[in-house]
Design a protein around this motif. Structure first.
Motif, PDB file in Angstrom:
ATOM      1  N   LYS A   1       5.230   7.558  -8.786  1.00  0.00           N
ATOM      2  CA  LYS A   1       6.143   6.571  -9.365  1.00  0.00           C
ATOM      3  C   LYS A   1       7.176   6.126  -8.329  1.00  0.00           C
ATOM      4  O   LYS A   1       7.459   4.924  -8.201  1.00  0.00           O
ATOM      5  N   GLN A   2       7.733   7.079  -7.595  1.00  0.00           N
ATOM      6  CA  GLN A   2       8.719   6.749  -6.566  1.00  0.00           C
ATOM      7  C   GLN A   2       8.104   5.900  -5.451  1.00  0.00           C
ATOM      8  O   GLN A   2       8.703   4.922  -5.001  1.00  0.00           O
ATOM      9  N   LEU A   3       6.899   6.246  -5.025  1.00  0.00           N
ATOM     10  CA  LEU A   3       6.215   5.467  -3.989  1.00  0.00           C
ATOM     11  C   LEU A   3       5.941   4.040  -4.458  1.00  0.00           C
ATOM     12  O   LEU A   3       6.105   3.079  -3.696  1.00  0.00           O
ATOM     13  N   VAL A   4       5.533   3.901  -5.707  1.00  0.00           N
ATOM     14  CA  VAL A   4       5.261   2.574  -6.264  1.00  0.00           C
ATOM     15  C   VAL A   4       6.548   1.756  -6.340  1.00  0.00           C
ATOM     16  O   VAL A   4       6.578   0.575  -5.974  1.00  0.00           O
ATOM     17  N   THR A   5       7.622   2.393  -6.795  1.00  0.00           N
ATOM     18  CA  THR A   5       8.910   1.701  -6.873  1.00  0.00           C
ATOM     19  C   THR A   5       9.360   1.226  -5.499  1.00  0.00           C
ATOM     20  O   THR A   5       9.778   0.070  -5.338  1.00  0.00           O
ATOM     21  N   GLU A   6       9.238   2.087  -4.490  1.00  0.00           N
ATOM     22  CA  GLU A   6       9.601   1.704  -3.118  1.00  0.00           C
ATOM     23  C   GLU A   6       8.730   0.550  -2.622  1.00  0.00           C
ATOM     24  O   GLU A   6       9.220  -0.364  -1.961  1.00  0.00           O
ATOM     25  N   PHE A   7       7.441   0.600  -2.941  1.00  0.00           N
ATOM     26  CA  PHE A   7       6.525  -0.466  -2.543  1.00  0.00           C
ATOM     27  C   PHE A   7       6.970  -1.802  -3.132  1.00  0.00           C
ATOM     28  O   PHE A   7       7.055  -2.809  -2.427  1.00  0.00           O
ATOM     29  N   TYR A   8       7.269  -1.821  -4.425  1.00  0.00           N
ATOM     30  CA  TYR A   8       7.683  -3.065  -5.066  1.00  0.00           C
ATOM     31  C   TYR A   8       9.022  -3.565  -4.534  1.00  0.00           C
ATOM     32  O   TYR A   8       9.243  -4.767  -4.435  1.00  0.00           O
ATOM     33  N   ARG A   9       9.902  -2.649  -4.163  1.00  0.00           N
ATOM     34  CA  ARG A   9      11.165  -3.072  -3.531  1.00  0.00           C
ATOM     35  C   ARG A   9      10.900  -3.671  -2.158  1.00  0.00           C
ATOM     36  O   ARG A   9      11.512  -4.662  -1.775  1.00  0.00           O
ATOM     37  N   ASP A  10       9.979  -3.052  -1.405  1.00  0.00           N
ATOM     38  CA  ASP A  10       9.653  -3.551  -0.060  1.00  0.00           C
ATOM     39  C   ASP A  10       9.081  -4.961  -0.091  1.00  0.00           C
ATOM     40  O   ASP A  10       9.297  -5.746   0.830  1.00  0.00           O
TER      41      ASP A  10
ATOM     42  N   LEU B   1      -7.090   2.527 -11.818  1.00  0.00           N
ATOM     43  CA  LEU B   1      -6.832   1.170 -11.348  1.00  0.00           C
ATOM     44  C   LEU B   1      -7.375   0.151 -12.339  1.00  0.00           C
ATOM     45  O   LEU B   1      -8.195   0.466 -13.205  1.00  0.00           O
ATOM     46  N   THR B   2      -6.926  -1.078 -12.204  1.00  0.00           N
ATOM     47  CA  THR B   2      -7.350  -2.144 -13.121  1.00  0.00           C
ATOM     48  C   THR B   2      -8.842  -2.441 -13.005  1.00  0.00           C
ATOM     49  O   THR B   2      -9.421  -2.990 -13.937  1.00  0.00           O
TER      50      THR B   2
ATOM     51  N   MET C   1       0.852  -1.177   0.000  1.00  0.00           N
ATOM     52  CA  MET C   1       0.000   0.000   0.000  1.00  0.00           C
ATOM     53  C   MET C   1       0.893   1.235   0.000  1.00  0.00           C
ATOM     54  O   MET C   1       1.949   1.242   0.614  1.00  0.00           O
ATOM     55  N   ILE C   2       0.444   2.266  -0.714  1.00  0.00           N
ATOM     56  CA  ILE C   2       1.195   3.512  -0.735  1.00  0.00           C
ATOM     57  C   ILE C   2       0.310   4.636  -0.175  1.00  0.00           C
ATOM     58  O   ILE C   2      -0.897   4.672  -0.426  1.00  0.00           O
ATOM     59  N   PRO C   3       0.906   5.553   0.591  1.00  0.00           N
ATOM     60  CA  PRO C   3       0.131   6.675   1.143  1.00  0.00           C
ATOM     61  C   PRO C   3      -0.008   7.791   0.107  1.00  0.00           C
ATOM     62  O   PRO C   3       0.968   8.189  -0.536  1.00  0.00           O
ATOM     63  N   LEU C   4      -1.219   8.276  -0.064  1.00  0.00           N
ATOM     64  CA  LEU C   4      -1.489   9.363  -1.002  1.00  0.00           C
ATOM     65  C   LEU C   4      -2.423  10.366  -0.347  1.00  0.00           C
ATOM     66  O   LEU C   4      -3.025  10.080   0.687  1.00  0.00           O
ATOM     67  N   THR C   5      -2.578  11.527  -0.986  1.00  0.00           N
ATOM     68  CA  THR C   5      -3.442  12.575  -0.462  1.00  0.00           C
ATOM     69  C   THR C   5      -4.463  12.959  -1.529  1.00  0.00           C
ATOM     70  O   THR C   5      -4.080  13.370  -2.633  1.00  0.00           O
ATOM     71  N   LYS C   6      -5.750  12.839  -1.194  1.00  0.00           N
ATOM     72  CA  LYS C   6      -6.800  13.279  -2.111  1.00  0.00           C
ATOM     73  C   LYS C   6      -6.779  14.800  -2.215  1.00  0.00           C
ATOM     74  O   LYS C   6      -6.170  15.487  -1.397  1.00  0.00           O
TER      75      LYS C   6
ATOM     76  N   LEU D   1      -3.388   3.336  -0.954  1.00  0.00           N
ATOM     77  CA  LEU D   1      -3.789   2.714  -2.212  1.00  0.00           C
ATOM     78  C   LEU D   1      -2.930   1.491  -2.473  1.00  0.00           C
ATOM     79  O   LEU D   1      -1.703   1.545  -2.322  1.00  0.00           O
ATOM     80  N   ASN D   2      -3.553   0.399  -2.864  1.00  0.00           N
ATOM     81  CA  ASN D   2      -2.822  -0.812  -3.190  1.00  0.00           C
ATOM     82  C   ASN D   2      -2.181  -0.624  -4.569  1.00  0.00           C
ATOM     83  O   ASN D   2      -2.863  -0.635  -5.585  1.00  0.00           O
ATOM     84  N   ALA D   3      -0.869  -0.448  -4.571  1.00  0.00           N
ATOM     85  CA  ALA D   3      -0.140  -0.136  -5.799  1.00  0.00           C
ATOM     86  C   ALA D   3      -0.190  -1.253  -6.825  1.00  0.00           C
ATOM     87  O   ALA D   3       0.042  -1.013  -8.015  1.00  0.00           O
ATOM     88  N   ILE D   4      -0.504  -2.454  -6.418  1.00  0.00           N
ATOM     89  CA  ILE D   4      -0.563  -3.585  -7.343  1.00  0.00           C
ATOM     90  C   ILE D   4      -1.632  -3.365  -8.407  1.00  0.00           C
ATOM     91  O   ILE D   4      -1.505  -3.834  -9.533  1.00  0.00           O
ATOM     92  N   TYR D   5      -2.676  -2.615  -8.076  1.00  0.00           N
ATOM     93  CA  TYR D   5      -3.801  -2.436  -8.988  1.00  0.00           C
ATOM     94  C   TYR D   5      -3.701  -1.192  -9.871  1.00  0.00           C
ATOM     95  O   TYR D   5      -4.626  -0.893 -10.618  1.00  0.00           O
ATOM     96  N   ILE D   6      -2.588  -0.470  -9.824  1.00  0.00           N
ATOM     97  CA  ILE D   6      -2.440   0.721 -10.661  1.00  0.00           C
ATOM     98  C   ILE D   6      -2.196   0.306 -12.111  1.00  0.00           C
ATOM     99  O   ILE D   6      -1.314  -0.480 -12.402  1.00  0.00           O
ATOM    100  N   GLU D   7      -3.031   0.853 -12.984  1.00  0.00           N
ATOM    101  CA  GLU D   7      -2.879   0.592 -14.421  1.00  0.00           C
ATOM    102  C   GLU D   7      -2.157   1.749 -15.095  1.00  0.00           C
ATOM    103  O   GLU D   7      -1.217   1.546 -15.852  1.00  0.00           O
TER     104      GLU D   7
END
Length: 63
Positions: free
Chosen positions: A48-57, A32-33, A1-6, A14-20
């Motif tokens: 993009k940076q948050l998603v990259t960090e998530f996938y590394r984690d 999202l998908t 999950m990545i933290p975002l601000t509406k 947001l679960n970054a796995i579902y980002i299209e």
């Protein structure tokens, strides 16, 4: 999950796995998908940076 601000400044996770796609129009919109769309305050590059960090984690990407 990545933290975002509406746009209303409400925090969300947001679960970054579902980002299209991530677009800048000029606000950052995340599609999202499942067809849901979120507009967030972070830039495309920040997301993009948050998603990259998530996938590394979760060890999908190497460090």
């Amino acid at each position: 999950m990545i933290p975002l601000t509406k746009l209303n400044r409400e925090a969300m996770m947001l679960n970054a796995i579902y980002i299209e796609t991530i677009e800048s129009m000029p606000d950052t919109m995340i599609l999202l998908t499942n067809g849901k769309r979120y507009v967030v305050m972070e830039t495309v590059e920040e997301v993009k940076q948050l998603v990259t960090e998530f996938y590394r984690d979760i060890h999908v990407l190497e460090k």
